[in-house]
Design an enzyme around this catalytic site. Structure first.
Site, PDB file in Angstrom:
ATOM      1  N   HIS A  97      10.453  -3.104  -1.567  1.00  0.00           N
ATOM      2  CA  HIS A  97       9.860  -2.614  -0.322  1.00  0.00           C
ATOM      3  C   HIS A  97       8.355  -2.889  -0.287  1.00  0.00           C
ATOM      4  O   HIS A  97       7.809  -3.313   0.729  1.00  0.00           O
ATOM      5  CB  HIS A  97      10.147  -1.106  -0.182  1.00  0.00           C
ATOM      6  CG  HIS A  97       9.611  -0.488   1.057  1.00  0.00           C
ATOM      7  ND1 HIS A  97      10.174  -0.703   2.289  1.00  0.00           N
ATOM      8  CD2 HIS A  97       8.565   0.352   1.252  1.00  0.00           C
ATOM      9  CE1 HIS A  97       9.500  -0.020   3.193  1.00  0.00           C
ATOM     10  NE2 HIS A  97       8.515   0.625   2.577  1.00  0.00           N
ATOM     11  N   ARG A 136     -10.090   3.427  -5.762  1.00  0.00           N
ATOM     12  CA  ARG A 136     -10.578   2.514  -4.728  1.00  0.00           C
ATOM     13  C   ARG A 136     -10.783   3.213  -3.384  1.00  0.00           C
ATOM     14  O   ARG A 136     -11.090   2.558  -2.386  1.00  0.00           O
ATOM     15  CB  ARG A 136      -9.592   1.349  -4.578  1.00  0.00           C
ATOM     16  CG  ARG A 136      -9.663   0.415  -5.780  1.00  0.00           C
ATOM     17  CD  ARG A 136      -8.421  -0.445  -5.940  1.00  0.00           C
ATOM     18  NE  ARG A 136      -8.569  -1.357  -7.058  1.00  0.00           N
ATOM     19  CZ  ARG A 136      -8.428  -1.017  -8.348  1.00  0.00           C
ATOM     20  NH1 ARG A 136      -8.126   0.211  -8.687  1.00  0.00           N
ATOM     21  NH2 ARG A 136      -8.582  -1.917  -9.296  1.00  0.00           N
TER      22      ARG A 136
END
Length: 164
Positions: A97, A136
């Site tokens: 996915h 991040r």
């Protein structure tokens, strides 16, 4: 890893044009909201810190990263914008996915940018795990939202420069 100790959001060595003359859209995926909200805060603050007027920043949410393409398309179709920043987070799971979503979003955003001849910025984290995403989205590697905003400003400036 080359980024292990580096803050990727350090723009001290680059010139950033003023964002005062530009109108920005920000499309934020609701999936992985802890991460995407941090990305949004980084992007919004970077735009404002570089001169963008709050009334010229249009924020919309979509359910997930896959829908960023539709969101960007709708914004550019209905609002006169200089650039659209797309923020999302896709974390690797146990199935393919991840690969399908990341590929679809990257290609979709590229196609929207080409369709409207406007910058559509890929501010989507594609990480192996939650910690990498945190790192991040305001953590030790900076904030990808900041990077996306600076890219949007620079690309809007480039587009205007080419037209004039």
């Amino acid at each position: 890893m080359a980024t292990q100790l580096k803050n990727l959001s350090d723009f001290s060595a680059t010139e950033i044009p003023s964002a005062a003359a530009y109108r920005f859209g920000i499309v934020v995926a609701e999936w992985n909201a802890e991460i995407t909200n941090a990305l949004y805060q980084g992007a919004y603050q970077s735009l404002v810190n570089n001169g963008a007027q709050p009334q010229n920043i249009y924020n919309y949410t979509v359910p997930g990263s896959f829908e960023l393409t539709s969101g960007a398309d709708l914004l550019l179709k209905n609002i006169n914008l200089d650039a659209v920043i797309c923020l999302g987070c896709v974390i690797q799971g146990e199935t393919k996915h991840f690969d399908f979503i990341c590929d679809a979003v990257a290609n979709g955003l590229t196609n929207v940018a080409i369709k409207y001849s406007k910058p559509v910025i890929f501010g989507v984290l594609t990480t192996d795990n939650q910690q990498q995403a945190i790192d991040r989205a305001g953590g030790k590697h900076g904030n990808k939202g900041d990077e996306a905003a600076i890219t949007a400003i620079k690309m809007a400036h480039l587009a205007k420069s080419i037209k004039t």
